[in-house]
Design an enzyme around this catalytic site. Structure first.
Site, short mmCIF file in Angstrom:
data_model
loop_
_atom_site.label_atom_id
_atom_site.label_comp_id
_atom_site.label_asym_id
_atom_site.label_seq_id
_atom_site.Cartn_x
_atom_site.Cartn_y
_atom_site.Cartn_z
N ASP A 165 69.21 55.83 102.41
CA ASP A 165 69.05 57.00 103.26
C ASP A 165 68.09 58.02 102.64
O ASP A 165 67.31 58.64 103.34
CB ASP A 165 70.40 57.68 103.53
CG ASP A 165 70.19 58.94 104.35
OD1 ASP A 165 69.73 58.82 105.49
OD2 ASP A 165 70.43 60.06 103.83
N ARG A 172 61.20 59.91 107.31
CA ARG A 172 61.37 60.48 108.65
C ARG A 172 60.84 61.92 108.70
O ARG A 172 60.25 62.35 109.69
CB ARG A 172 62.85 60.46 109.05
CG ARG A 172 63.34 59.06 109.37
CD ARG A 172 64.86 59.01 109.42
NE ARG A 172 65.40 59.97 110.35
CZ ARG A 172 66.60 60.56 110.21
NH1 ARG A 172 67.37 60.28 109.18
NH2 ARG A 172 67.02 61.42 111.11
N SER A 187 72.45 58.37 109.16
CA SER A 187 72.11 59.05 107.91
C SER A 187 73.29 59.90 107.44
O SER A 187 73.74 59.80 106.28
CB SER A 187 70.87 59.93 108.17
OG SER A 187 70.68 60.86 107.14
N LYS A 191 76.40 58.67 104.25
CA LYS A 191 76.70 59.44 103.05
C LYS A 191 78.18 59.85 103.02
O LYS A 191 78.83 59.81 101.99
CB LYS A 191 75.80 60.69 102.99
CG LYS A 191 74.37 60.32 102.61
CD LYS A 191 73.42 61.48 102.70
CE LYS A 191 73.12 61.83 104.12
NZ LYS A 191 71.93 62.62 104.37
N1 URA Z 1 71.17 65.53 107.95
C1 URA Z 1 71.14 64.31 107.37
O1 URA Z 1 71.75 64.08 106.34
N2 URA Z 1 70.43 63.34 107.98
C2 URA Z 1 69.74 63.52 109.11
O2 URA Z 1 69.14 62.61 109.60
C3 URA Z 1 69.78 64.81 109.69
C4 URA Z 1 70.50 65.80 109.09
#
Ligand code: URA
Length: 428
Positions: A165, A172, A187, A191
């Site tokens: 990520d 991104r 994403s 986490k």
């Molecule tokens: N926060 C994140 O951790 N990932 C995203 O894609 C957008 C906001």
């Protein structure tokens, strides 16, 4: 090593609105993490996903593959329930600061892995770093010990958690592909699931200061994330909350810590208190605690006691003076009437331009910079009264901050009411 797939075939499948197989998804995440898929190929795939979407099964597998790219934390040795909150980000959103110690009061451990601000939304770690001595980076052992001793920890996510990520998010960010619901949901949830929390409450922000500008988009994101959490065995609930105007009366770093401490002392702005208490109730319910009264724990000092211990456990001095900006300028109300709009995005950009936020990951933030609000939507204001105070150490930043605020304030005739509701919906 012979590769099982070809990146170009995978890009073409998504480009032509096809569905990726579980094996293709596992390979894509693994091959990108190993550097076999090049950034330009992953950028093309991200754009195809942004334009053509992914179905639930694809999103779920994509998330699982990102979790598998790194370590998974395990808090089962604590012998008590764990709960975490994630906000999709907004202006003046300091809720994590009072919320983590508040939930810990009731015996639920809160492992809160937080991030730094990028762009106009503030970062929890930047705010806490304005407390002298406070350390964001903890070892896994320290985190576990602090959870056992204090019950709450707010710290930076280690590099071992969902490394795919980290690489993907950075890509991104520079390819215009942040705003894809499958990519945001996977994403965030990769986490949170890798972090090992038993339950999770999502605060999905809606409005000008948020990623999601309208309720329909925010609902889709919330539903996607709740489903991903449940698929992974994490009891997950989402609230959709308003981010058309900043939360509370401060947007910055040290000034948001100051306001959080007011809330922990039983005072503070009513919207910050309302959202803190509501999120605490949701987290406690998810963790199986149903008879708690979080509002009382703010009033009687129990949450403040945990806060003080939490800050001290990370090297901070909770009683130290916080940094104060060297310079200030006041923005006056332009007319008499009811303040019906104070735009979150504009205030967030102003705070960022004053030095509270960063434009690039390696930039430093000013602890004292930001914007103080003297009125919230719904208040009666008089022409010439102070509406905002701009704070910075570098006065040449005032002009750009004022420019950001040019259309931020809407004043309507007396008797008008702002269309505002803090908690818009709940998705479970
Ligand atoms: N926060 C994140 O951790 N990932 C995203 O894609 C957008 C906001």
């Amino acid at each position: 090593m012979t590769e099982s797939f070809d990146a170009v075939d995978i890009i073409r499948t998504k480009r032509d609105r096809g569905t990726l197989t579980p094996e293709q998804i596992d390979w894509t995440i693994d091959a990108y993490t190993r550097g076999v898929i090049a950034d330009e190929q992953m950028a093309a795939l991200n754009m195809a996903i942004l334009l053509n979407g992914m179905d639930r099964a694809e999103i779920s597998r994509w998330t699982a593959a990102m979790i598998a790219s790194g370590e998974r934390m395990d808090f089962s040795s604590l012998g008590r329930p764990t709960s975490d909150k994630h906000s999709t980000g907004g202006v003046g959103d300091k809720i994590t600061l009072p919320l983590a110690p508040l939930v810990a009061v009731f015996g639920v451990a809160v492992p809160q892995l937080s991030g730094r601000g990028l762009g106009h939304t503030g970062g929890t770690l930047d705010k806490l770093e304005s407390i002298p001595g406070w350390q964001a980076h903890l070892s896994n052992e320290h985190m576990l010990r602090q959870l056992a001793d204090v019950g709450a920890v707010i710290c930076a996510a280690g590099t071992g958690l969902a490394p795919a990520d980290k690489k993907l998010y950075a890509l991104r960010d520079v390819t215009g592909t942040v705003e894809a619901i499958p990519l945001i949901a996977s994403s965030i949830m990769s986490k949170k699931i890798a972090e090992g929390t038993g339950s999770l409450v999502l605060d999905v922000k809606v409005g000008s200061g948020a990623f999601m500008k309208d309720v329909a988009q925010a609902r889709e994101l919330a539903e996607t994330m709740v489903a991903l959490g449940k698929d992974a065995g994490v009891d997950t609930v989402a609230l959709l909350t308003d981010m058309s105007t900043p939360l509370g009366l401060t947007a910055g770093n040290a000034i948001e810590v100051e306001e959080s401490v007011e809330v922990l002392a039983g005072g503070g702005p009513s919207d910050v208190v309302e959202l803190t208490v509501r999120l605490a109730e949701e987290m406690l319910a998810c963790a199986g605690v149903h008879d708690a009264d979080p509002a009382a724990a703010l009033k009687d000092g129990r949450a403040m006691d945990v806060w003080n211990r939490m800050i001290e456990a990370q090297g901070g001095d909770p009683r130290a003076e916080l940094p104060v900006a060297k310079e200030s300028e006041v923005v006056l109300a332009p007319a008499d009437g009811v303040l019906v709009g104070l735009d979150a995005l504009a205030v967030g950009v102003a705070a960022w331009r004053l030095g509270a936020g960063r434009a690039r990951k390696e930039d430093r933030v000013q602890a004292g910079a930001g914007v103080r609000l003297h009125a919230k939507p719904g208040a009666l204001v008089r022409a010439g009264e102070p509406l905002l105070t701009l704070l910075t150490d570098t006065p040449d930043k005032f002009d750009r901050a004022r420019e950001a605020l040019a259309d931020a304030v809407v004043i309507a005739p007396e008797g008008s009411r702002p269309a505002q509701q803090l908690i818009i919906d709940r998705i479970a």
